[in-house]
Design a protein around this motif. Structure first.
Motif: not given
Length: 415
Positions: A113-119, A124-125, A190-201, A215-219
Motif C-alpha cells: 500500500x505504501x509503494x505500489x499505487x505511487x509506482x 515513485x520510481x 555494493x550493487x552494480x549496473x542498476x537501471x534507474x538506480x540514481x533516480x529511484x525513490x 529482500x529489503x526496501x531501501x528508500x
C-alpha cells in the motif's frame, strides 16, 4: 511486412495496447530518442507519470492501482516500447517486473500500500539491486550482507573497486559489518549496473542474512545509501545505470520483504523481466528491419533500387523469417504464461532465441544501410549497440544455454 500476420492472433484488447503504445512512442519518444542516446540521458522523471497514465507501469500486476492486464498485452507493450529503444523498455521492465513485482509478490500489505499505487502512477520510481561487481551470473554468492543490529560488531570492510567490465543488468558487493542494539537491520555492500538506480525513490536490495538471502526496501535518502551513475557507456545510453553503495545502512525490521527467503525470490522477479525482454527484442529487431526495407526500396545503385538485387532480397527474407519465428515464440510463451503454465526454462528459451535473432537482424540491417547504418539518422546502430547489452543482462547467453542444457539432460553444469 509481417508475412505470418502474427498480430492477427491478438485479441482486440491486445491490439488496443499495441496501437496505444505505438502512438505514444511515435509522438513522444521517437523524435527525441536519438538525441537522448547521443547525450547519454534519459528523462525518467518526465516520462514516468506519462507511462503511469497509460497504465504501463506494473500493467500485468493486479490491484494497488495496477492495470491487471494479460501477459500477452504486457508483452505487446514491451515490444512497442523497445521498438523505440531498449532503454525505454528497460525503464518500464525494471519498474514493473522487478521492483514492483518484488513488492507485489513478496511484500507485506503495508509495503504494497505504501509503494505500489505511487509506482503504478509514475509518482515513485524503483530499482532492483541484485548484481554485484564480481557476482553477475552467480548472485547466490553475493557479498552484500544484512545483519540484525547488535548481532556482531566491527568496522565496515574496505570498499573494493567495482569491476566495470560487466554489462548492465545487475549489482555489486563487499563484506558485511553490523552495529549494536535492537531489531533493526544493517546493510553493507555494493550493487552494480542498476537501471534507474540514481533516480529511484526506493531500491529493492537483496542481501545475505544468517537466515538466507532476503529482500529489503531501501528508500532513497537513507543515511549510508548512495547511488552514482555509470558514464561512458556505448550501449543503453538512453538509460540510467548506476552503482549502489550501502555503508552501514540501518533499516527498521519491517523493511524486509516477508514473503520469500532464498535465491528463488530475486530469480522469480528476473523471470518476469526476461519475459518482457523476449517480446521487447522483437520490437528492436522490427525497427531495424523496417529501416532496412525502406532504405532498400529507395537507395539506388547501378541504376535501380538495391532492394531489386538478389543478395539484398536474401538478407531481407532471412530477417523476415527470423522476426516471424521470434514473434511466434513470444506469443506462444505469452499464452502459456496467461494460462499459468509457463516455466522458467521456456522463458530462457525465448530470451535466448529472440535476442539473438534481433541482434542478427540488426547487424544485417546495418549492412544494407552501409555507411548510413552507423549514424543516428537511422535507428539501426542504436538498436544494435543496445542489443549487445540485452544479450547479456537478465541472464547472459551462456546462462540461458546452460539452463536449457540442464532441462535437456537433467544434469547441472553451473557448478
Amino acid at each position: 511486412m509481417d508475412v505470418l500476420r502474427v498480430d492477427d492472433r491478438l485479441t482486440d484488447e491486445e491490439r488496443m495496447v499495441r496501437d496505444t503504445v505505438r502512438a505514444f512512442t511515435a509522438e513522444k519518444i521517437a523524435p527525441r530518442m536519438a538525441g537522448w542516446f547521443e547525450d547519454g540521458t534519459f528523462p525518467a522523471r518526465e516520462l514516468a507519470p506519462e507511462l503511469g497514465r497509460l497504465g504501463l507501469l506494473g500493467m500485468h500486476l493486479r490491484g494497488y492501482g495496477c492495470a491487471g492486464m494479460s501477459a500477452v498485452a504486457y508483452g505487446v507493450a514491451c515490444r512497442e516500447l523497445e521498438a523505440a529503444d531498449s532503454g525505454l523498455r528497460s525503464f518500464v521492465s525494471v519498474q514493473g517486473s522487478l521492483a514492483m513485482a518484488a513488492i507485489h509478490k513478496y511484500g507485506s500489505e503495508e509495503q504494497k500500500n505504501e509503494w505500489l499505487p505511487r509506482m503504478a502512477a509514475g509518482e515513485a520510481i524503483g530499482c532492483f539491486g541484485l548484481t554485484e561487481p564480481d557476482r553477475g551470473s552467480d548472485p547466490g554468492d553475493m557479498l552484500t550482507r544484512a545483519r540484525r543490529s547488535g548481532s556482531r560488531g566491527g568496522a565496515p570492510a574496505e570498499r573494493r573497486e567495482p569491476d566495470r567490465r560487466a554489462l548492465p543488468g545487475g549489482v555489486g558487493g563487499r563484506p558485511p559489518t553490523a552495529t549494536r542494539d535492537g531489531g533493526d537491520w544493517v546493510l553493507n555492500g555494493t550493487k552494480m549496473w542498476i537501471t534507474n538506480g540514481s533516480v529511484a525513490d526506493v531500491a529493492v536490495v537483496w542481501a545475505r542474512t544468517d537466515d538466507g538471502i532476503r529482500g529489503f526496501l531501501v528508500p532513497a535518502g537513507t543515511p549510508g545509501f548512495t547511488a552514482s551513475d555509470i558514464h561512458r557507456k556505448l550501449s543503453l545510453r538512453a538509460s540510467v545505470t548506476s552503482e549502489l553503495v550501502l555503508d552501514d545502512v540501518r533499516l527498521p525490521a519491517d523493511a524486509m520483504l516477508p514473503g520469500v527467503k532464498g535465491l528463488k525470490g530475486p530469480l522469480g522477479c528476473l523471470s518476469e523481466a526476461r519475459y518482457g525482454i523476449l517480446w521487447g527484442a522483437v520490437g528492436a529487431g522490427r525497427s531495424c528491419y523496417e529501416a532496412a526495407v525502406d532504405y532498400a526500396r529507395t537507395r539506388e545503385q547501378f541504376g535501380k533500387p538495391i532492394g531489386a538485387f538478389q543478395l539484398t532480397q536474401e538478407k531481407l527474407a532471412w530477417m523476415e523469417v527470423a522476426l516471424g519465428q521470434a514473434g511466434l515464440v513470444a506469443l506462444h510463451i505469452g499464452r502459456l504464461k496467461d494460462e499459468g503454465e509457463v516455466t522458467p526454462q521456456q522463458v530462457s528459451f525465448g530470451k535466448l532465441a529472440n535476442v539473438r535473432a534481433a541482434l542478427d537482424v540488426a547487424r544485417q540491417a546495418r549492412t544494407i544501410l552501409g555507411a548510413n547504418g552507423i549514424t543516428l539518422e537511422y535507428p539501426v546502430i542504436r538498436h544494435m549497440n543496445n542489443l549487445e547489452s540485452v544479450l547479456t543482462y537478465e541472464g547472459t547467453q551462456e546462462v540461458h544455454l546452460l539452463t536449457l542444457g540442464k532441462a535437456v539432460t537433467g544434469l547441472d553444469a553451473f557448478r
